[in-house]
Write a protein that holds these residues in place. Structure first.
Motif, PDB file in Angstrom:
ATOM      1  N   THR A  12      -4.199  -2.207   1.535  1.00  0.00           N
ATOM      2  CA  THR A  12      -3.505  -1.314   0.614  1.00  0.00           C
ATOM      3  C   THR A  12      -3.128  -2.003  -0.684  1.00  0.00           C
ATOM      4  N   ASN A  13      -2.548  -3.195  -0.596  1.00  0.00           N
ATOM      5  CA  ASN A  13      -2.034  -3.881  -1.780  1.00  0.00           C
ATOM      6  C   ASN A  13      -2.690  -5.240  -1.992  1.00  0.00           C
ATOM      7  N   LEU A  32      -2.547  -2.096  -6.508  1.00  0.00           N
ATOM      8  CA  LEU A  32      -3.296  -1.502  -5.406  1.00  0.00           C
ATOM      9  C   LEU A  32      -4.641  -2.196  -5.256  1.00  0.00           C
ATOM     10  N   THR A  33      -5.058  -2.412  -4.025  1.00  0.00           N
ATOM     11  CA  THR A  33      -6.372  -2.988  -3.765  1.00  0.00           C
ATOM     12  C   THR A  33      -7.451  -1.984  -4.148  1.00  0.00           C
ATOM     13  N   THR A  35     -10.546   0.361  -4.150  1.00  0.00           N
ATOM     14  CA  THR A  35     -11.278   0.999  -3.048  1.00  0.00           C
ATOM     15  C   THR A  35     -12.555   1.681  -3.513  1.00  0.00           C
ATOM     16  N   ASN A  86     -10.232  -2.627   7.259  1.00  0.00           N
ATOM     17  CA  ASN A  86      -9.195  -2.083   6.385  1.00  0.00           C
ATOM     18  C   ASN A  86      -9.452  -2.323   4.903  1.00  0.00           C
ATOM     19  N   SER A 137       1.010  -3.427  10.028  1.00  0.00           N
ATOM     20  CA  SER A 137       0.781  -2.877   8.703  1.00  0.00           C
ATOM     21  C   SER A 137      -0.312  -1.825   8.786  1.00  0.00           C
ATOM     22  N   THR A 138      -1.173  -1.740   7.755  1.00  0.00           N
ATOM     23  CA  THR A 138      -2.333  -0.856   7.818  1.00  0.00           C
ATOM     24  C   THR A 138      -3.114  -1.133   9.090  1.00  0.00           C
ATOM     25  N   LYS A 189      -1.768   2.943  10.163  1.00  0.00           N
ATOM     26  CA  LYS A 189      -2.886   3.843   9.894  1.00  0.00           C
ATOM     27  C   LYS A 189      -3.173   4.775  11.067  1.00  0.00           C
TER      28      LYS A 189
END
Length: 308
Positions: A12-13, A32-33, A35, A86, A137-138, A189
């Protein structure tokens, strides 16, 4: 005092920081990562941009190394992140592009392995030689130090504890494609999906909260909603199976929980998990990290400075 640039690449980050050899964070930024894009070069470019910004700061003149912590799996020989469930790209090149761009030594380590180093250096595991770091986390990841030594494994992927099999009853598919893995049930998630199948089997007709939101499910549990609390029992059993496997594998004296789920809802997670953990070995101390999600950054810096 020497300084490293640390990067934490998550699903995510994307975080980056300047950290000195006293474990002090001098500067910190989060974006933000990426995508979208034609390839993993989109993420590499974002990392380079974060590093350039930090090097431009006054403290950037003292940087002697770059450490990158990333969600795995990793290919350490190539310096790549590969097929991470992820992260949006199958390959993200790390070490070579950064080394060529900045002319500094670059290390790559799994984010959870970095997390355990960060906790030993500056967090809840200071003074402990047998530690497991567990991030919720995710996805779910882990890192272990046994008798003072960080466990890396053949490819740097020792500690992928989110992929411990914990269930055959619901047999849910994990993001990695296999079934019954811890991450496929108890990560941020996948918790709503687990709630959905649990709800169907439990024949729960009405729900007074947003069942598609992990946060809403936990907030309902905090408000003592009876459906949410009943689900916490099922989630607690799954988490206990994962933690029981961790305990017999690594025999830690402390398990440090981190990640957004642990930071916001660690009290609920521990309350429903701990009674179900096997007592075959001594139950370790289970605590929530107090480093506010920065353990992987601090650990990435420690790893880079030590390697240098």
């Amino acid at each position: 005092m020497t300084t490293a640039i640390a990067v934490d690449l998550g699903g995510t980050n994307l975080r980056a920081a300047l950290i000195d050899s006293g474990a002090t964070i001098l500067a910190h930024a989060t974006v933000l990562t990426p995508t979208t894009g034609p390839s993993g070069e989109a993420i590499t470019a974002a990392i380079i941009a974060r590093i350039e910004a930090l090097l431009a700061s006054p403290e950037g003149r003292r940087v002697t190394a770059i450490g990158v912590a990333s969600a795995g799996p990793l290919d350490l020989d190539r310096g790549w992140v590969v097929n991470s469930p992820n992260i949006a790209f199958s390959v993200v090149e790390i070490t070579r592009p950064l080394r060529e761009r900045f002319g500094l030594p670059v290390t790559l380590i799994n984010d959870a392995r970095a997390g355990v180093l960060g906790e030993r250096w500056a967090g809840a595991a200071r003074g402990s030689d047998n530690v497991v770091y567990l991030t919720l986390s995710t996805g779910i990841g882990g890192g272990a130090v046994v008798n003072g030594r960080l466990l890396l494994g053949m490819d740097g992927n020792a500690g992928e504890i989110g992929h411990i099999p914990v269930d055959t009853r619901y047999n849910l598919t994990c993001g990695c494609g296999y079934r019954g893995h811890w991450e496929g049930y108890a990560s941020a998630k996948h918790i709503p999906r687990f709630f959905t199948v649990w709800r169907e089997e439990a024949d729960v007709r009405q729900v007074a909260f947003d069942a598609g939101s992990t946060r809403a499910i936990f907030e309902a549990a905090r408000a003592e909603d009876p459906v949410a609390l009943a689900f916490m029992e099922a989630l607690g059993e799954v988490n206990a199976r994962g933690v029981s496997a961790v305990i017999v594998a690594y025999n830690p004296e402390v398990i440090v929980l981190d990640g957004p789920l642990a930071r916001y809802y660690g009290d609920i997670i521990i309350r429903y998990m701990e009674p179900c953990i096997d007592r075959y070995l001594t139950l370790p101390r289970i605590v929530v990290s107090d480093l506010r999600g920065r353990s992987p950054l601090i650990g990435a810096a420690a790893y880079a400075l030590e390697a240098r």
